[in-house]
Design an enzyme around this catalytic site. Structure first.
Site, mmCIF file in Angstrom:
data_model
loop_
_atom_site.group_PDB
_atom_site.id
_atom_site.type_symbol
_atom_site.label_atom_id
_atom_site.label_comp_id
_atom_site.label_asym_id
_atom_site.label_seq_id
_atom_site.Cartn_x
_atom_site.Cartn_y
_atom_site.Cartn_z
ATOM 1 N N GLU A 76 0.807 -1.216 0.000
ATOM 2 C CA GLU A 76 0.000 0.000 0.000
ATOM 3 C C GLU A 76 0.845 1.274 0.000
ATOM 4 O OE1 GLU A 76 -2.483 -0.701 3.384
ATOM 5 O OE2 GLU A 76 -4.004 -1.769 2.235
ATOM 6 N N GLU A 121 7.336 -21.622 8.270
ATOM 7 C CA GLU A 121 7.718 -20.727 9.367
ATOM 8 C C GLU A 121 8.755 -21.352 10.299
ATOM 9 O OE1 GLU A 121 4.795 -21.004 13.073
ATOM 10 O OE2 GLU A 121 3.748 -20.312 11.276
#
Length: 268
Positions: free
Chosen positions: A79, A110
């Site tokens: 963004e 992860e």
């Protein structure tokens, strides 16, 4: 360490609740999040100031995380270019498991403590840059490993976690530990913890961009004109700044490509 994020929900038998009571319970828990964020504003301040200073000297900002945390980092990074007109490699979000993991969980991604630094090498991360680790648990190996190696290489490190005293905070120069308490749905850290991380990311990137001069007054003067709504918003901003009519403002905006450039050109 005590993982508050994994503690039992304060609500029992939620599978037997009415729809209204489920929604009310979630909302009651969500109300606690901004209060928890408020308590750590001094921590966020230190991190934001340090990142802004380094970026003023040519550095970039990287986020690393897994699951929900990684996705939130990718969202915040993606963004920044349309909102502030910065290059697409200026703020970078990296998720364990790669872009596939944005939509589908990648098994064991992860748990690889070496992979984050490998992923960061694609961007030639250096000692001029900043790395923020995102993990509700504060313990994700992917993030821990990335921060450890980054620190060894002179990268400024920070984190946004939702438990206190974990290894991620310990490996961060500027930790942000926002403790929101147990989730409505036990262990579902996409809820309050994810909301807290999103709030902090909004605060962090917006503050940094303001400090870097990407905002004038309270306006996004460098935003990209990617749709009709934003062109109209930019036109209104140019009208207000130069006291001219809509058509003149639109012409200037489209000719120069941004509010800032349109206003600066008219002042020459």
């Amino acid at each position: 360490m005590i993982r508050v994020t994994e503690q039992e929900s304060a609500y029992s038998n939620i599978d037997q609740m009415s729809v209204y009571d489920i929604l009310k319970g979630i909302n009651n828990e969500d109300k606690l999040v901004p209060l928890a964020v408020e308590k750590v504003i001094p921590q966020i301040e230190k991190l934001a100031a340090a990142i802004a200073e380094r970026m003023q000297n040519g550095g970039r900002l990287f986020y690393i995380g897994a699951g929900t945390s990684g996705r939130l980092g990718v969202v915040d990074a993606s963004e920044c270019p349309p909102t502030f007109g910065v290059p697409f490699d200026y703020v970078v979000g990296i998720i364990a498991g790669g872009d596939t993991a944005i939509r589908r969980a990648v098994e064991n991604a992860e748990d690889n403590a070496e992979q984050a630094w490998t992923d960061l090498q694609q961007y030639k991360i250096s000692s001029r840059d900043c790395l923020v680790g995102l993990a509700a648990s504060g313990t994700t190996p992917y993030v821990v490993g990335g921060l450890i190696t980054a620190r060894k290489n002179g990268v400024l490190t920070g984190c946004i976690v939702c438990n206190e005293g974990g290894p991620i905070a310990k490996e961060s120069d500027f930790p942000v530990e926002v403790v929101v308490g147990p989730e409505f749905l036990t262990g579902s850290t996409r809820m309050k913890s994810g909301t807290a991380q999103k709030l902090v990311l909004n605060m962090l990137s917006t503050t940094v961009m303001i400090r870097l001069g990407k905002v004038k007054g309270n306006k996004m003067v460098d935003m990209q004109l990617t749709n009709h709504k934003l062109v109209d918003r930019g036109t209104q901003m140019v009208m207000e700044e130069l006291n001219i009519d809509y058509n003149q403002a639109a012409d200037l905006l489209l000719r120069y490509g941004s509010v800032r450039k349109a206003v600066e050109a008219s002042h020459k």
